[in-house]
Design a protein around this motif. Structure first.
Motif, short mmCIF file in Angstrom:
data_model
loop_
_atom_site.label_atom_id
_atom_site.label_comp_id
_atom_site.label_asym_id
_atom_site.label_seq_id
_atom_site.Cartn_x
_atom_site.Cartn_y
_atom_site.Cartn_z
N ALA A 90 -4.91 22.20 -0.29
CA ALA A 90 -4.89 20.96 0.06
C ALA A 90 -5.57 20.25 1.00
O ALA A 90 -6.62 19.32 0.62
CB ALA A 90 -3.26 20.61 0.19
N MET A 91 -6.39 20.75 2.05
CA MET A 91 -7.21 20.57 2.51
C MET A 91 -8.56 20.35 2.18
O MET A 91 -9.48 19.42 2.52
CB MET A 91 -7.62 20.58 4.17
N GLY A 147 4.10 18.65 -22.20
CA GLY A 147 4.92 18.74 -21.34
C GLY A 147 5.37 20.07 -20.65
O GLY A 147 5.31 19.26 -19.03
N ARG A 148 5.45 20.82 -20.66
CA ARG A 148 5.73 22.07 -19.57
C ARG A 148 4.49 21.87 -18.30
O ARG A 148 4.49 22.01 -17.27
CB ARG A 148 5.22 23.56 -20.12
N ALA A 149 3.19 22.09 -19.12
CA ALA A 149 1.78 22.37 -18.34
C ALA A 149 1.88 20.99 -17.46
O ALA A 149 1.43 20.35 -16.29
CB ALA A 149 0.34 22.08 -19.75
N ALA A 150 2.14 19.73 -18.18
CA ALA A 150 1.88 18.26 -17.40
C ALA A 150 2.96 18.37 -16.01
O ALA A 150 2.90 17.17 -15.14
CB ALA A 150 2.65 17.14 -18.25
N LEU A 186 4.22 18.74 -10.32
CA LEU A 186 4.69 19.10 -9.14
C LEU A 186 3.75 19.22 -8.05
O LEU A 186 3.89 19.07 -6.84
CB LEU A 186 5.48 20.23 -9.39
N ALA A 187 2.61 20.36 -9.00
CA ALA A 187 1.44 20.63 -8.04
C ALA A 187 0.81 19.09 -6.76
O ALA A 187 0.82 19.39 -5.78
CB ALA A 187 0.52 21.49 -8.75
N ASP A 188 0.76 18.15 -7.90
CA ASP A 188 0.56 17.17 -6.90
C ASP A 188 1.19 16.20 -6.08
O ASP A 188 0.52 16.45 -5.35
CB ASP A 188 0.47 15.67 -8.71
#
Length: 188
Positions: A89-90, A141-144, A149-151
């Motif tokens: 993340a950094m 949908g699933r990929a988005a 969630l990762a964002d």
């Protein structure tokens, strides 16, 4: 003396828990060392990564199709721990800072990171509603959903960093408090 006798089972249970937790952390640390050595070995040898994770120590040394495995090809888990997530993340945070300096002459403030998180949380809410049939679903949908969630996780990690929060300690403490509060209500 009676108080000590009464407390002894509790102390033994507490010490056992502490030792089990320490053993689990040590095992995870050793696992990460093997993963790290494996990654470095692959970079040096420019060989394709073995993408078949070993799911148990019993399977760790087994070769596929009768092939002999080198110890460095062992991959216990593709999962990242919190420190690895934080470092990743950094790296992205630093790249955004560099890009914002170049394009805007400044970096984002903590408030702007929070607003970005709120936007991601809103996007996540729309995708969850679509997954549940309350909104029109997207073909991806699933990929988005995974992406948002990762964002959101990225934003939480960055906000914790920007505010000097030890997220792991805060999470453990909060989960213990919640477990105690919920258990107390269940015991009524």
């Amino acid at each position: 003396m009676r108080a000590l006798d009464d407390a002894l089972p509790y102390l033994v249970e507490l010490a056992t828990g502490v030792l089990e937790a320490a053993a689990a952390r040590l095992a995870r640390s050793l696992e990460l060392k093997v993963q790290s050595d494996h990654a470095l070995w692959q970079l040096g040898n420019r060989q394709p990564r073995d993408r078949s994770p070993c799911r148990s120590p019993e399977r760790a040394g087994q070769a596929r199709h009768g092939q002999r495995r080198d110890w460095r090809s062992l991959v216990y888990s593709p999962a990242m721990d919190l420190d690895e997530l934080r470092r990743s993340a950094m790296r992205i945070h630093d790249l955004y800072d560099e890009l914002n300096r170049q394009e805007r002459g400044r970096v984002w403030t903590r408030e702007e990171f929070m607003l970005g998180f709120m936007g991601d949380a809103g996007d996540l809410a729309k995708l969850v509603l679509a997954q549940e049939g309350a909104r029109t679903s997207r073909p991806d949908g699933r990929a988005a959903l995974e992406h948002e969630l990762a964002d959101c996780l990225w934003s939480v990690l960055i906000l914790a960093h920007r505010y000097g929060i030890d997220l792991e300690s805060a999470f453990v403490r909060t989960m213990e408090e919640l477990e105690e509060a919920i258990s107390a209500r269940l015991d009524r």
